[in-house]
Design a protein around this motif. Structure first.
Motif, PDB file in Angstrom:
ATOM      1  N   CYS A  67       0.836  -1.198   0.000  1.00 17.46           N
ATOM      2  CA  CYS A  67       0.000   0.000   0.000  1.00 17.46           C
ATOM      3  C   CYS A  67       0.878   1.258   0.000  1.00 17.46           C
ATOM      4  CB  CYS A  67      -0.924  -0.024   1.215  1.00 17.46           C
ATOM      5  SG  CYS A  67      -2.168   1.262   1.189  1.00 17.46           S
ATOM      6  N   ALA A  68       1.963   1.229   0.746  1.00 18.37           N
ATOM      7  CA  ALA A  68       2.869   2.377   0.809  1.00 18.37           C
ATOM      8  C   ALA A  68       3.568   2.613  -0.521  1.00 18.37           C
ATOM      9  CB  ALA A  68       3.904   2.170   1.914  1.00 18.37           C
ATOM     10  N   VAL A  69       4.076   1.562  -1.140  1.00 17.23           N
ATOM     11  CA  VAL A  69       4.829   1.730  -2.386  1.00 17.23           C
ATOM     12  C   VAL A  69       3.919   2.191  -3.524  1.00 17.23           C
ATOM     13  CG1 VAL A  69       4.724  -0.581  -3.419  1.00 17.23           C
ATOM     14  CG2 VAL A  69       6.786   0.777  -3.663  1.00 17.23           C
ATOM     15  N   LEU A  70       2.639   1.852  -3.469  1.00 20.73           N
ATOM     16  CA  LEU A  70       1.709   2.280  -4.512  1.00 20.73           C
ATOM     17  C   LEU A  70       1.273   3.737  -4.352  1.00 20.73           C
ATOM     18  CD1 LEU A  70      -0.525  -0.906  -4.845  1.00 20.73           C
ATOM     19  CD2 LEU A  70       1.273  -0.110  -6.401  1.00 20.73           C
ATOM     20  N   GLY A  71       1.571   4.340  -3.203  1.00 16.28           N
ATOM     21  CA  GLY A  71       1.242   5.754  -3.011  1.00 16.28           C
ATOM     22  C   GLY A  71       0.571   6.071  -1.690  1.00 16.28           C
ATOM     23  N   GLY A  72       0.363   5.083  -0.849  1.00 20.85           N
ATOM     24  CA  GLY A  72      -0.307   5.321   0.417  1.00 20.85           C
ATOM     25  C   GLY A  72       0.616   5.655   1.569  1.00 20.85           C
ATOM     26  N   TRP A  73       1.890   5.894   1.274  1.00 18.52           N
ATOM     27  CA  TRP A  73       2.844   6.144   2.350  1.00 18.52           C
ATOM     28  C   TRP A  73       2.553   7.390   3.183  1.00 18.52           C
ATOM     29  CZ3 TRP A  73       5.713  10.542   2.202  1.00 18.52           C
ATOM     30  CH2 TRP A  73       5.916  11.146   0.965  1.00 18.52           C
ATOM     31  N   PRO A  74       1.971   8.471   2.642  1.00 20.20           N
ATOM     32  CA  PRO A  74       1.669   9.597   3.536  1.00 20.20           C
ATOM     33  C   PRO A  74       0.668   9.196   4.634  1.00 20.20           C
ATOM     34  CG  PRO A  74       1.669  10.350   1.268  1.00 20.20           C
ATOM     35  CD  PRO A  74       1.730   8.851   1.233  1.00 20.20           C
ATOM     36  N   GLY A  75      -0.360   8.450   4.263  1.00 20.06           N
ATOM     37  CA  GLY A  75      -1.324   7.978   5.257  1.00 20.06           C
ATOM     38  C   GLY A  75      -0.694   7.006   6.228  1.00 20.06           C
ATOM     39  N   ALA A  76       0.215   6.174   5.718  1.00 27.28           N
ATOM     40  CA  ALA A  76       0.913   5.225   6.585  1.00 27.28           C
ATOM     41  C   ALA A  76       1.777   5.966   7.606  1.00 27.28           C
ATOM     42  CB  ALA A  76       1.766   4.283   5.741  1.00 27.28           C
ATOM     43  N   MET A  77       2.448   7.023   7.158  1.00 29.57           N
ATOM     44  CA  MET A  77       3.263   7.821   8.082  1.00 29.57           C
ATOM     45  C   MET A  77       2.415   8.440   9.183  1.00 29.57           C
ATOM     46  SD  MET A  77       5.987  10.150   6.121  1.00 29.57           S
ATOM     47  CE  MET A  77       7.306   9.448   5.200  1.00 29.57           C
ATOM     48  N   LEU A  78       1.295   9.009   8.770  1.00 29.72           N
ATOM     49  CA  LEU A  78       0.404   9.618   9.759  1.00 29.72           C
ATOM     50  C   LEU A  78      -0.127   8.581  10.735  1.00 29.72           C
ATOM     51  CD1 LEU A  78      -1.580  12.072   7.461  1.00 29.72           C
ATOM     52  CD2 LEU A  78       0.204  12.642   9.114  1.00 29.72           C
ATOM     53  N   ALA A  79      -0.479   7.407  10.224  1.00 29.21           N
ATOM     54  CA  ALA A  79      -1.000   6.341  11.075  1.00 29.21           C
ATOM     55  C   ALA A  79       0.069   5.836  12.038  1.00 29.21           C
ATOM     56  CB  ALA A  79      -1.525   5.193  10.217  1.00 29.21           C
ATOM     57  N   GLN A  80       1.299   5.685  11.564  1.00 29.84           N
ATOM     58  CA  GLN A  80       2.368   5.225  12.440  1.00 29.84           C
ATOM     59  C   GLN A  80       2.513   6.153  13.640  1.00 29.84           C
ATOM     60  OE1 GLN A  80       6.001   4.743  10.184  1.00 29.84           O
ATOM     61  NE2 GLN A  80       5.079   3.225   8.833  1.00 29.84           N
ATOM     62  N   GLN A  81       2.447   7.446  13.386  1.00 29.35           N
ATOM     63  CA  GLN A  81       2.592   8.408  14.479  1.00 29.35           C
ATOM     64  C   GLN A  81       1.319   8.491  15.336  1.00 29.35           C
ATOM     65  OE1 GLN A  81       5.552   9.791  15.288  1.00 29.35           O
ATOM     66  NE2 GLN A  81       6.223   8.424  13.665  1.00 29.35           N
TER      67      GLN A  81
END
Length: 123
Positions: A67-81
């Motif tokens: 999901c991150a490599v396809l373009g969802g990494w900004p949401g993943a970053m926010l979720a991690q924090q």
């Protein structure tokens, strides 16, 4: 420190997307794809965190990375924090940042017609 790096990465992405859609060849659909995949990543991280807390079936790390490599990494970053999820696993974070770099390289390639010309092989 990590929050500053995450904020900077997201700020750079938004700036590049704005530039690429307004002045380069990138279609506006890219904005929607990043927004949709970021929302999807955020929900996946939320579900995985809840599953971890409740000792239930977990979402595979490969799914989160895809999901991150396809373009969802900004949401993943926010979720991690937001959820303090996957922030202590060094191996996961290394692979995650690798997916961010790959995604940004793909985005630059798609948004730069001159780069397409350089990559074209004339046989």
């Amino acid at each position: 420190m990590t929050k500053k790096i995450n904020a900077a990465a997201i700020f750079i992405l938004v700036g590049f997307l704005a530039y690429a859609t307004l002045w380069a060849e990138l279609n506006y659909a890219a904005l929607y794809v990043y927004a949709l995949l970021s929302l999807m990543a955020y929900v996946l991280y939320w579900k995985d965190k809840r599953a971890a807390i409740n000792n239930q079936w977990r979402i595979p790390e490969n799914t989160l990375h895809m999901c991150a490599v396809l373009g969802g990494w900004p949401g993943a970053m926010l979720a991690q924090q937001s959820f303090r999820h996957k922030t202590q696993k060094i191996r996961f974070r290394i692979v995650f940042w690798f997916t961010v770099v790959i995604n940004l390289m793909l985005l630059v390639t798609l948004a730069t017609p001159e780069l397409w010309a350089l990559l074209a092989f004339n046989v």
